[in-house]
Design a protein around this motif. Structure first.
Motif, PDB file in Angstrom:
ATOM      1  N   ASP A  40      -2.762   8.968   4.740  1.00 55.33           N
ATOM      2  CA  ASP A  40      -3.155   8.588   3.394  1.00 55.33           C
ATOM      3  C   ASP A  40      -2.840   9.722   2.429  1.00 55.33           C
ATOM      4  OD1 ASP A  40      -6.093   7.022   4.763  1.00 55.33           O
ATOM      5  OD2 ASP A  40      -4.214   6.094   4.117  1.00 55.33           O
ATOM      6  N   SER A  41      -2.503   9.362   1.210  1.00 60.05           N
ATOM      7  CA  SER A  41      -2.237  10.369   0.196  1.00 60.05           C
ATOM      8  C   SER A  41      -2.554   9.798  -1.178  1.00 60.05           C
ATOM      9  CB  SER A  41      -0.765  10.806   0.254  1.00 60.05           C
ATOM     10  OG  SER A  41      -0.510  11.821  -0.694  1.00 60.05           O
ATOM     11  N   TYR A  42      -2.503  10.655  -2.191  1.00 65.17           N
ATOM     12  CA  TYR A  42      -2.707  10.231  -3.567  1.00 65.17           C
ATOM     13  C   TYR A  42      -1.446  10.504  -4.374  1.00 65.17           C
ATOM     14  CZ  TYR A  42      -7.627   9.806  -2.411  1.00 65.17           C
ATOM     15  OH  TYR A  42      -8.814   9.425  -1.843  1.00 65.17           O
ATOM     16  N   GLU A  43      -1.299   9.752  -5.408  1.00 68.43           N
ATOM     17  CA  GLU A  43      -0.139   9.928  -6.278  1.00 68.43           C
ATOM     18  C   GLU A  43      -0.029  11.382  -6.748  1.00 68.43           C
ATOM     19  OE1 GLU A  43      -0.753   6.634  -9.249  1.00 68.43           O
ATOM     20  OE2 GLU A  43       1.394   6.408  -8.880  1.00 68.43           O
ATOM     21  N   GLY A  44       1.179  11.883  -6.784  1.00 63.90           N
ATOM     22  CA  GLY A  44       1.420  13.233  -7.269  1.00 63.90           C
ATOM     23  C   GLY A  44       1.338  14.315  -6.222  1.00 63.90           C
ATOM     24  N   GLN A  45       0.800  13.971  -5.037  1.00 60.78           N
ATOM     25  CA  GLN A  45       0.689  14.968  -3.982  1.00 60.78           C
ATOM     26  C   GLN A  45       1.990  15.090  -3.199  1.00 60.78           C
ATOM     27  OE1 GLN A  45      -2.725  13.831  -1.570  1.00 60.78           O
ATOM     28  NE2 GLN A  45      -4.049  15.204  -2.732  1.00 60.78           N
ATOM     29  N   GLU A  46       2.130  16.226  -2.523  1.00 64.86           N
ATOM     30  CA  GLU A  46       3.224  16.398  -1.585  1.00 64.86           C
ATOM     31  C   GLU A  46       2.737  15.910  -0.215  1.00 64.86           C
ATOM     32  OE1 GLU A  46       6.083  20.066  -0.786  1.00 64.86           O
ATOM     33  OE2 GLU A  46       4.209  20.300   0.330  1.00 64.86           O
ATOM     34  N   LEU A  89       9.090  15.925   7.703  1.00 62.58           N
ATOM     35  CA  LEU A  89       9.623  15.279   6.508  1.00 62.58           C
ATOM     36  C   LEU A  89       8.677  15.595   5.361  1.00 62.58           C
ATOM     37  CD1 LEU A  89      11.600  13.166   5.185  1.00 62.58           C
ATOM     38  CD2 LEU A  89       9.809  11.478   5.676  1.00 62.58           C
ATOM     39  N   SER A  90       9.207  16.109   4.271  1.00 67.92           N
ATOM     40  CA  SER A  90       8.392  16.457   3.121  1.00 67.92           C
ATOM     41  C   SER A  90       8.802  15.587   1.936  1.00 67.92           C
ATOM     42  CB  SER A  90       8.546  17.933   2.774  1.00 67.92           C
ATOM     43  OG  SER A  90       7.736  18.266   1.667  1.00 67.92           O
ATOM     44  N   LEU A  91       7.825  14.865   1.390  1.00 69.18           N
ATOM     45  CA  LEU A  91       8.043  14.017   0.222  1.00 69.18           C
ATOM     46  C   LEU A  91       7.315  14.644  -0.963  1.00 69.18           C
ATOM     47  CD1 LEU A  91       7.309  10.587   1.939  1.00 69.18           C
ATOM     48  CD2 LEU A  91       9.549  11.608   1.503  1.00 69.18           C
ATOM     49  N   PRO A  92       8.023  15.126  -1.958  1.00 69.06           N
ATOM     50  CA  PRO A  92       7.367  15.792  -3.084  1.00 69.06           C
ATOM     51  C   PRO A  92       6.778  14.780  -4.063  1.00 69.06           C
ATOM     52  CG  PRO A  92       9.730  15.776  -3.410  1.00 69.06           C
ATOM     53  CD  PRO A  92       9.491  15.138  -2.080  1.00 69.06           C
ATOM     54  N   ARG A  93       5.585  15.013  -4.514  1.00 70.84           N
ATOM     55  CA  ARG A  93       4.984  14.230  -5.596  1.00 70.84           C
ATOM     56  C   ARG A  93       5.150  12.726  -5.358  1.00 70.84           C
ATOM     57  NH1 ARG A  93       7.731  18.278  -7.578  1.00 70.84           N
ATOM     58  NH2 ARG A  93       9.511  16.985  -8.179  1.00 70.84           N
ATOM     59  N   VAL A  94       4.469  12.228  -4.347  1.00 72.24           N
ATOM     60  CA  VAL A  94       4.619  10.807  -4.004  1.00 72.24           C
ATOM     61  C   VAL A  94       4.031   9.917  -5.090  1.00 72.24           C
ATOM     62  CG1 VAL A  94       4.686  11.222  -1.520  1.00 72.24           C
ATOM     63  CG2 VAL A  94       2.481  10.820  -2.658  1.00 72.24           C
ATOM     64  N   SER A  95       4.557   8.701  -5.143  1.00 69.25           N
ATOM     65  CA  SER A  95       4.042   7.685  -6.047  1.00 69.25           C
ATOM     66  C   SER A  95       3.635   6.466  -5.224  1.00 69.25           C
ATOM     67  CB  SER A  95       5.109   7.299  -7.074  1.00 69.25           C
ATOM     68  OG  SER A  95       6.213   6.705  -6.419  1.00 69.25           O
ATOM     69  N   LEU A  96       3.043   5.493  -5.889  1.00 66.73           N
ATOM     70  CA  LEU A  96       2.597   4.281  -5.185  1.00 66.73           C
ATOM     71  C   LEU A  96       3.758   3.611  -4.466  1.00 66.73           C
ATOM     72  CD1 LEU A  96       0.209   2.721  -7.871  1.00 66.73           C
ATOM     73  CD2 LEU A  96      -0.421   4.027  -5.836  1.00 66.73           C
ATOM     74  N   SER A  97       4.932   3.694  -5.038  1.00 59.13           N
ATOM     75  CA  SER A  97       6.101   3.029  -4.468  1.00 59.13           C
ATOM     76  C   SER A  97       6.608   3.706  -3.192  1.00 59.13           C
ATOM     77  CB  SER A  97       7.236   2.973  -5.490  1.00 59.13           C
ATOM     78  OG  SER A  97       7.631   4.285  -5.862  1.00 59.13           O
ATOM     79  N   ASP A  98       6.042   4.835  -2.841  1.00 62.88           N
ATOM     80  CA  ASP A  98       6.412   5.489  -1.585  1.00 62.88           C
ATOM     81  C   ASP A  98       5.599   4.970  -0.411  1.00 62.88           C
ATOM     82  OD1 ASP A  98       6.788   8.494  -3.477  1.00 62.88           O
ATOM     83  OD2 ASP A  98       8.401   7.280  -2.615  1.00 62.88           O
ATOM     84  N   THR A  99       4.673   4.071  -0.667  1.00 65.31           N
ATOM     85  CA  THR A  99       3.920   3.446   0.421  1.00 65.31           C
ATOM     86  C   THR A  99       4.883   2.641   1.287  1.00 65.31           C
ATOM     87  OG1 THR A  99       1.850   3.317  -0.832  1.00 65.31           O
ATOM     88  CG2 THR A  99       2.147   1.747   0.978  1.00 65.31           C
ATOM     89  N   GLY A 146       6.558   4.466  14.112  1.00 63.27           N
ATOM     90  CA  GLY A 146       6.569   4.971  12.753  1.00 63.27           C
ATOM     91  C   GLY A 146       5.215   5.403  12.240  1.00 63.27           C
ATOM     92  N   THR A 147       5.227   5.972  11.035  1.00 65.99           N
ATOM     93  CA  THR A 147       4.003   6.400  10.338  1.00 65.99           C
ATOM     94  C   THR A 147       3.847   5.570   9.084  1.00 65.99           C
ATOM     95  OG1 THR A 147       4.162   8.684  11.121  1.00 65.99           O
ATOM     96  CG2 THR A 147       2.857   8.292   9.128  1.00 65.99           C
ATOM     97  N   LEU A 148       2.728   4.885   8.984  1.00 71.07           N
ATOM     98  CA  LEU A 148       2.437   4.123   7.773  1.00 71.07           C
ATOM     99  C   LEU A 148       1.806   5.054   6.754  1.00 71.07           C
ATOM    100  CD1 LEU A 148       2.175   1.576   6.097  1.00 71.07           C
ATOM    101  CD2 LEU A 148       0.028   1.082   7.306  1.00 71.07           C
ATOM    102  N   LEU A 149       2.541   5.324   5.682  1.00 68.42           N
ATOM    103  CA  LEU A 149       2.030   6.163   4.605  1.00 68.42           C
ATOM    104  C   LEU A 149       1.457   5.272   3.513  1.00 68.42           C
ATOM    105  CD1 LEU A 149       1.696   8.850   3.071  1.00 68.42           C
ATOM    106  CD2 LEU A 149       3.997   8.485   2.158  1.00 68.42           C
ATOM    107  N   ALA A 150       0.198   5.477   3.206  1.00 71.18           N
ATOM    108  CA  ALA A 150      -0.458   4.717   2.142  1.00 71.18           C
ATOM    109  C   ALA A 150      -0.759   5.665   0.997  1.00 71.18           C
ATOM    110  CB  ALA A 150      -1.745   4.084   2.661  1.00 71.18           C
ATOM    111  N   VAL A 151      -0.142   5.405  -0.157  1.00 73.63           N
ATOM    112  CA  VAL A 151      -0.354   6.232  -1.336  1.00 73.63           C
ATOM    113  C   VAL A 151      -1.300   5.500  -2.281  1.00 73.63           C
ATOM    114  CG1 VAL A 151       0.720   7.410  -3.293  1.00 73.63           C
ATOM    115  CG2 VAL A 151       1.943   7.225  -1.110  1.00 73.63           C
ATOM    116  N   GLN A 152      -2.361   6.199  -2.642  1.00 77.31           N
ATOM    117  CA  GLN A 152      -3.367   5.586  -3.518  1.00 77.31           C
ATOM    118  C   GLN A 152      -3.312   6.214  -4.910  1.00 77.31           C
ATOM    119  OE1 GLN A 152      -7.245   5.507  -1.536  1.00 77.31           O
ATOM    120  NE2 GLN A 152      -6.213   5.820   0.417  1.00 77.31           N
TER     121      GLN A 152
END
Lengths: 110, 114
Positions: free
Chosen positions: A11-17, A73-83, A103-109
Motif C-alpha cells: 500500500d502507498s499514498y499519492e506522491g510517495q516513492e 523497482l523504485s517508482l518515484p512519486r506514485v499516483s492513483l493511476s500506478d495502482t 506479482g505484487t499488487l500495489l494499491a495507491v491511495q
C-alpha cells in the motif's frame, strides 16, 4: 529459470516513492531482470530491465546489487493511476522466455 | 508503432465447443508467444514461436489446444473441445528476436466457458 519472490501486496499514498523488492537467489550468469506492470483487463506492459547496478528510465529505476540475488523497482512519486500488479521476472538470455509469478499488487491511495 | 493485435476481445462458449483466437504481432517481430492468464494468477506460457517454427510448447495441453503460425507472421490459437477450466485471458506477445529483446503484449482475449 530462477524463481522470484516478491510481496503479494503493498500500500502507498499519492506522491510517495515506492520500492518493490524481489529476490531471485538462483539467477544465472546469462539471465537478466525485467519488470512488467499490469492493469486490470490489459496485457502486461514492460517497465524496465537490467543486468546489474542501476538502470533508470522515464518511468522507474531498477537497482540490482553486485550479487544479483535481488532487485528493487523504485517508482518515484506514485499516483492513483500506478495502482496495478507489478511482476518481477528473471529472463533467460538464451531463450527470452518470461516466467511470471503472482506479482505484487500495489494499491495507491489518495 | 502499432502494438500486438488480438481478436476477438471477448468470447463466451459452452463446454465442449471450440474457439479460435487470432494474433497479429508487431511488424518485424520474429518471436511470438501465447500465454494463458487465469484470474488472480500471473500469465503462463503456452507456446513460443520463432518465425513459423515452435521453440517451446511444453506447457500446451496438446489434447485440446493447438497453435500455428504458418507464414511466420499471424498466429491462431485453437481450443477444441473447451473445458470450464479453460476460462482465462489468452495473451499474445511478440519480440524482435528470441533473445535479449523486450516482449510486448496484446490486450488479450477473454474466454468464458459455461
Amino acid at each position: 529459470l530462477a524463481k522470484t519472490t516478491q510481496p503479494i501486496s503493498m500500500d502507498s499514498y499519492e506522491g510517495q516513492e515506492v520500492n518493490i523488492t524481489c529476490s531471485h537467489n538462483n539467477i544465472a550468469t546469462n539471465d537478466y531482470i525485467t519488470w512488467y506492470q499490469q492493469f486490470p483487463s490489459q496485457g502486461p506492459r514492460f517497465i524496465i530491465q537490467g543486468y546489474k547496478t542501476k538502470v533508470t528510465n522515464e518511468v522507474a529505476s531498477l537497482f540490482i546489487p553486485a550479487d544479483r540475488k535481488s532487485s528493487t523497482l523504485s517508482l518515484p512519486r506514485v499516483s492513483l493511476s500506478d495502482t496495478a500488479v507489478y511482476y518481477c521476472l528473471v529472463v533467460s538470455g538464451a531463450t527470452n522466455k518470461l516466467i511470471f509469478g503472482t506479482g505484487t499488487l500495489l494499491a495507491v491511495q489518495p | 508503432e502499432a502494438g500486438v493485435a488480438q481478436s476477438p476481445r471477448y468470447k463466451i462458449i459452452e463446454k465442449r465447443q471450440s474457439v479460435a483466437f487470432w494474433c497479429n504481432p508487431i511488424s518485424g517481430h520474429a518471436t511470438l508467444y501465447w500465454y494463458q492468464q487465469i484470474l488472480g494468477q500471473g500469465p503462463k506460457l503456452l507456446i513460443q514461436f520463432q518465425n513459423n517454427g515452435v521453440v517451446d510448447d511444453s506447457q500446451l495441453p496438446k489434447d485440446r489446444f493447438s497453435a500455428e503460425r504458418l507464414k511466420g507472421v499471424d498466429s491462431t490459437l485453437k481450443i477444441q473441445p473447451a473445458k470450464l477450466e479453460d476460462s482465462a485471458v489468452y495473451l499474445c506477445a511478440s519480440s524482435l528476436e528470441s533473445t535479449g529483446n523486450t516482449i510486448y503484449f496484446g490486450e488479450g482475449s477473454w474466454l468464458t466457458v459455461v
